[in-house]
Design a protein around this motif. Sequence first.
Motif, PDB file in Angstrom:
ATOM      1  N   MET A  40       0.824  -1.195   0.000  1.00  0.00           N
ATOM      2  CA  MET A  40       0.000   0.000   0.000  1.00  0.00           C
ATOM      3  C   MET A  40       0.867   1.257   0.000  1.00  0.00           C
ATOM      4  O   MET A  40       0.622   2.218  -0.752  1.00  0.00           O
ATOM      5  CB  MET A  40      -0.916  -0.017   1.226  1.00  0.00           C
ATOM      6  CG  MET A  40      -1.974   1.062   1.278  1.00  0.00           C
ATOM      7  SD  MET A  40      -2.873   1.018   2.865  1.00  0.00           S
ATOM      8  CE  MET A  40      -3.163  -0.739   3.065  1.00  0.00           C
ATOM      9  N   ALA A  41       1.899   1.258   0.841  1.00  0.00           N
ATOM     10  CA  ALA A  41       2.773   2.425   0.946  1.00  0.00           C
ATOM     11  C   ALA A  41       3.524   2.665  -0.358  1.00  0.00           C
ATOM     12  O   ALA A  41       3.650   3.817  -0.817  1.00  0.00           O
ATOM     13  CB  ALA A  41       3.757   2.235   2.097  1.00  0.00           C
ATOM     14  N   TRP A  42       4.010   1.605  -0.979  1.00  0.00           N
ATOM     15  CA  TRP A  42       4.753   1.768  -2.227  1.00  0.00           C
ATOM     16  C   TRP A  42       3.867   2.336  -3.327  1.00  0.00           C
ATOM     17  O   TRP A  42       4.296   3.184  -4.112  1.00  0.00           O
ATOM     18  CB  TRP A  42       5.363   0.436  -2.662  1.00  0.00           C
ATOM     19  CG  TRP A  42       5.964   0.468  -4.033  1.00  0.00           C
ATOM     20  CD1 TRP A  42       5.596  -0.273  -5.106  1.00  0.00           C
ATOM     21  CD2 TRP A  42       7.042   1.299  -4.481  1.00  0.00           C
ATOM     22  NE1 TRP A  42       6.360   0.035  -6.199  1.00  0.00           N
ATOM     23  CE2 TRP A  42       7.266   1.005  -5.839  1.00  0.00           C
ATOM     24  CE3 TRP A  42       7.826   2.266  -3.864  1.00  0.00           C
ATOM     25  CZ2 TRP A  42       8.246   1.626  -6.595  1.00  0.00           C
ATOM     26  CZ3 TRP A  42       8.812   2.902  -4.617  1.00  0.00           C
ATOM     27  CH2 TRP A  42       9.015   2.594  -5.960  1.00  0.00           C
ATOM     28  N   ASP A  43       2.630   1.901  -3.402  1.00  0.00           N
ATOM     29  CA  ASP A  43       1.707   2.446  -4.410  1.00  0.00           C
ATOM     30  C   ASP A  43       1.527   3.952  -4.252  1.00  0.00           C
ATOM     31  O   ASP A  43       1.287   4.661  -5.235  1.00  0.00           O
ATOM     32  CB  ASP A  43       0.346   1.750  -4.307  1.00  0.00           C
ATOM     33  CG  ASP A  43       0.360   0.342  -4.879  1.00  0.00           C
ATOM     34  OD1 ASP A  43       1.292   0.024  -5.647  1.00  0.00           O
ATOM     35  OD2 ASP A  43      -0.539  -0.449  -4.545  1.00  0.00           O
ATOM     36  N   LEU A  44       1.646   4.446  -3.024  1.00  0.00           N
ATOM     37  CA  LEU A  44       1.438   5.868  -2.760  1.00  0.00           C
ATOM     38  C   LEU A  44       2.669   6.717  -3.027  1.00  0.00           C
ATOM     39  O   LEU A  44       2.556   7.939  -3.187  1.00  0.00           O
ATOM     40  CB  LEU A  44       0.978   6.072  -1.313  1.00  0.00           C
ATOM     41  CG  LEU A  44      -0.430   5.570  -0.990  1.00  0.00           C
ATOM     42  CD1 LEU A  44      -0.662   5.543   0.514  1.00  0.00           C
ATOM     43  CD2 LEU A  44      -1.477   6.453  -1.669  1.00  0.00           C
ATOM     44  N   VAL A  45       3.851   6.115  -3.063  1.00  0.00           N
ATOM     45  CA  VAL A  45       5.077   6.914  -3.234  1.00  0.00           C
ATOM     46  C   VAL A  45       5.829   6.590  -4.520  1.00  0.00           C
ATOM     47  O   VAL A  45       6.789   7.290  -4.860  1.00  0.00           O
ATOM     48  CB  VAL A  45       6.027   6.741  -2.036  1.00  0.00           C
ATOM     49  CG1 VAL A  45       5.330   7.099  -0.729  1.00  0.00           C
ATOM     50  CG2 VAL A  45       6.610   5.327  -1.954  1.00  0.00           C
ATOM     51  N   ARG A  46       5.418   5.593  -5.251  1.00  0.00           N
ATOM     52  CA  ARG A  46       6.206   5.135  -6.391  1.00  0.00           C
ATOM     53  C   ARG A  46       6.391   6.212  -7.450  1.00  0.00           C
ATOM     54  O   ARG A  46       7.430   6.262  -8.129  1.00  0.00           O
ATOM     55  CB  ARG A  46       5.580   3.899  -7.012  1.00  0.00           C
ATOM     56  CG  ARG A  46       4.197   4.097  -7.632  1.00  0.00           C
ATOM     57  CD  ARG A  46       3.546   2.773  -7.993  1.00  0.00           C
ATOM     58  NE  ARG A  46       4.434   1.927  -8.795  1.00  0.00           N
ATOM     59  CZ  ARG A  46       4.265   0.633  -8.951  1.00  0.00           C
ATOM     60  NH1 ARG A  46       3.261   0.002  -8.343  1.00  0.00           N
ATOM     61  NH2 ARG A  46       5.090  -0.060  -9.704  1.00  0.00           N
ATOM     62  N   SER A  47       5.438   7.137  -7.581  1.00  0.00           N
ATOM     63  CA  SER A  47       5.568   8.195  -8.587  1.00  0.00           C
ATOM     64  C   SER A  47       6.689   9.166  -8.255  1.00  0.00           C
ATOM     65  O   SER A  47       7.141   9.922  -9.127  1.00  0.00           O
ATOM     66  CB  SER A  47       4.252   8.964  -8.707  1.00  0.00           C
ATOM     67  OG  SER A  47       3.933   9.621  -7.497  1.00  0.00           O
ATOM     68  N   LEU A  48       7.154   9.164  -7.006  1.00  0.00           N
ATOM     69  CA  LEU A  48       8.226  10.073  -6.587  1.00  0.00           C
ATOM     70  C   LEU A  48       9.599   9.491  -6.863  1.00  0.00           C
ATOM     71  O   LEU A  48      10.612  10.204  -6.765  1.00  0.00           O
ATOM     72  CB  LEU A  48       8.116  10.377  -5.094  1.00  0.00           C
ATOM     73  CG  LEU A  48       6.807  11.028  -4.643  1.00  0.00           C
ATOM     74  CD1 LEU A  48       6.769  11.087  -3.111  1.00  0.00           C
ATOM     75  CD2 LEU A  48       6.681  12.418  -5.226  1.00  0.00           C
ATOM     76  N   VAL A  49       9.659   8.195  -7.168  1.00  0.00           N
ATOM     77  CA  VAL A  49      10.942   7.523  -7.343  1.00  0.00           C
ATOM     78  C   VAL A  49      11.289   7.513  -8.813  1.00  0.00           C
ATOM     79  O   VAL A  49      10.596   6.896  -9.630  1.00  0.00           O
ATOM     80  CB  VAL A  49      10.885   6.087  -6.786  1.00  0.00           C
ATOM     81  CG1 VAL A  49      12.202   5.372  -7.007  1.00  0.00           C
ATOM     82  CG2 VAL A  49      10.546   6.119  -5.303  1.00  0.00           C
ATOM     83  N   THR A  50      12.372   8.177  -9.157  1.00  0.00           N
ATOM     84  CA  THR A  50      12.787   8.278 -10.568  1.00  0.00           C
ATOM     85  C   THR A  50      14.158   7.683 -10.801  1.00  0.00           C
ATOM     86  O   THR A  50      14.781   7.929 -11.804  1.00  0.00           O
ATOM     87  CB  THR A  50      12.794   9.753 -11.001  1.00  0.00           C
ATOM     88  OG1 THR A  50      13.690  10.484 -10.152  1.00  0.00           O
ATOM     89  CG2 THR A  50      11.411  10.363 -10.922  1.00  0.00           C
ATOM     90  N   TYR A  51      14.636   6.906  -9.830  1.00  0.00           N
ATOM     91  CA  TYR A  51      15.982   6.354  -9.930  1.00  0.00           C
ATOM     92  C   TYR A  51      15.995   5.199 -10.908  1.00  0.00           C
ATOM     93  O   TYR A  51      15.151   4.313 -10.876  1.00  0.00           O
ATOM     94  CB  TYR A  51      16.461   5.871  -8.561  1.00  0.00           C
ATOM     95  CG  TYR A  51      17.872   5.396  -8.546  1.00  0.00           C
ATOM     96  CD1 TYR A  51      18.927   6.302  -8.543  1.00  0.00           C
ATOM     97  CD2 TYR A  51      18.162   4.043  -8.550  1.00  0.00           C
ATOM     98  CE1 TYR A  51      20.239   5.882  -8.527  1.00  0.00           C
ATOM     99  CE2 TYR A  51      19.471   3.599  -8.541  1.00  0.00           C
ATOM    100  CZ  TYR A  51      20.515   4.513  -8.534  1.00  0.00           C
ATOM    101  OH  TYR A  51      21.801   4.078  -8.518  1.00  0.00           O
ATOM    102  N   ASP A  52      16.979   5.169 -11.791  1.00  0.00           N
ATOM    103  CA  ASP A  52      17.140   4.077 -12.759  1.00  0.00           C
ATOM    104  C   ASP A  52      18.225   3.125 -12.266  1.00  0.00           C
ATOM    105  O   ASP A  52      19.376   3.509 -12.109  1.00  0.00           O
ATOM    106  CB  ASP A  52      17.558   4.625 -14.131  1.00  0.00           C
ATOM    107  CG  ASP A  52      16.515   5.588 -14.693  1.00  0.00           C
ATOM    108  OD1 ASP A  52      15.332   5.290 -14.542  1.00  0.00           O
ATOM    109  OD2 ASP A  52      16.927   6.616 -15.257  1.00  0.00           O
ATOM    110  N   ARG A  53      17.841   1.882 -12.030  1.00  0.00           N
ATOM    111  CA  ARG A  53      18.815   0.896 -11.534  1.00  0.00           C
ATOM    112  C   ARG A  53      19.684   0.410 -12.685  1.00  0.00           C
ATOM    113  O   ARG A  53      19.275   0.383 -13.819  1.00  0.00           O
ATOM    114  CB  ARG A  53      18.096  -0.279 -10.902  1.00  0.00           C
ATOM    115  CG  ARG A  53      17.471   0.110  -9.570  1.00  0.00           C
ATOM    116  CD  ARG A  53      16.851  -1.088  -8.893  1.00  0.00           C
ATOM    117  NE  ARG A  53      17.814  -2.112  -8.597  1.00  0.00           N
ATOM    118  CZ  ARG A  53      18.633  -2.082  -7.536  1.00  0.00           C
ATOM    119  NH1 ARG A  53      18.602  -1.063  -6.714  1.00  0.00           N
ATOM    120  NH2 ARG A  53      19.494  -3.055  -7.321  1.00  0.00           N
TER     121      ARG A  53
END
Length: 354
Positions: free
Chosen positions: A341-354
Motif C-alpha cells: 500500500m505504501a509503495w503504491d502511494l510513493v512510487r511516482s516520486l521515485v525516478t531512480y534508474d537501476r
Amino acid sequence: MSMSGRVLSEVANIGLTPTRVLSVRAEKNGTGSGGRVRPACYIIPGNPGAAGFYRPFMQHLWDVSKGSMDIIAVSHVGQDPGVWKRADLFRNDGGGVTTKSFSTKPKAGRDGCSAMHSTDVNTDGGEQCSFTVADVAEHHNRALHQLTQPDQPVIIMCHSMGSNLTLRMCHDAGTERRIVRVLHLFPCPAWMGSSPNGVRMGPILTGYQSWIRALQAGISYLPHCLVRGVVRLYMASVPLEYRDEYVDIVMDALWSTDGAVRTANTAALGGNEVRVIKEFDFDMLRMIDSRSTFICSPTDGWFPLCRVEELRTEIPDSDIRIVDDIPHAFVLEKSEEVAVMAWDLVRSLVTYDR
C-alpha cells in the motif's frame, strides 16, 4: 549500511547518542531520470520505538519497490544500550544539543527545531531521567539529517505517535523543505489521552510508573523459558517467519542488562505521550497537506474515526484512506500488505534508474 538488499541492524552514534539504526540501501548512489537523486525513506516508529519491529516491513518495502529508494528506520532515544537516562542526551557535540535547548520555551515562528522543545519533563524521584516526546522528536530530526545526504529527497513513513513526531520535526525549516511525502500509518497525531485506548491506559502510564518498573523486575526473576513461552503465546498472530525475532526483541527488553531502564523509558514516554499530545497542529498539517496521506483503521483505539472526521472537516482536501482488517500495530501481522500500500502511494516520486 546495508548494500546487499537485506536489512542491516547496527548501533550508530547520532550526535553522541548510541542509537539502533536499521537500513537497506542500493549498491550505488546516484541520480535517476531527470537528474534527481534517489529518495530516502525514513521510518519513524511508534512507542516503544524499537526499530527492530519494523525490519519485516522494511524488507517487504524494499522488495516491492525493487530497491528504488534507501530505507532507514531509527529507534527512539532511550531504547538502546548506553542511553539509559535523559541526561545522556545532554552532551554538547558541537551540534547544539544541550540542556538549555530542551528547557527553553518554544520560540515564535519556525526557528530551527524550537517547536520540538518542551518544558514537560518526565521525572522519577525528582531526577530528570526519562525521555519526553520533544526529546524523541529532536533526536529523530538529527538522525534524519545525519543518515541521509543533504540533497536527498525524504519520504517519511511514520507510525502511531511517529505522526506527531513528524509534525514537530517539520517545524525545522531545513527538514520540512526536504520532505516530498509523508505517510501517516495508523497515526496518533493528536488527542492521545482522550482516545479510547488513552482513557484506559493513560492513568496507568501517568500514575503507576513505579508499579510498571516493579512488574518488570518481578518478571526478570521468573524462569526464562516460562516468560518466553508467555511472550510467544502473546505473539501468536505474528507470521511464523518473524515470530522468534519479535519474541527476542521483547525478551531483550525484559531480561537484558539494561532491560529495566529501557522498559522504564518506554512506560515514561507513554505517560508523556498521553499528557502532551493534545490538539492537532493544524498549521503544520496545512503546510504539508499536499504531501501527506493518512492511512487509518475504523477500529483504531488510538485515533478513532471521530478524530479522523475532525481532521477532514478542518482540512477538507486531506488525503485520508480508511482501510479495514489492518490493526494499529500493523508490524505484528500485516507488514507486507502495508508495504504494498505504501509503495503504491510513493512510487511516482521515485525516478531512480537501476
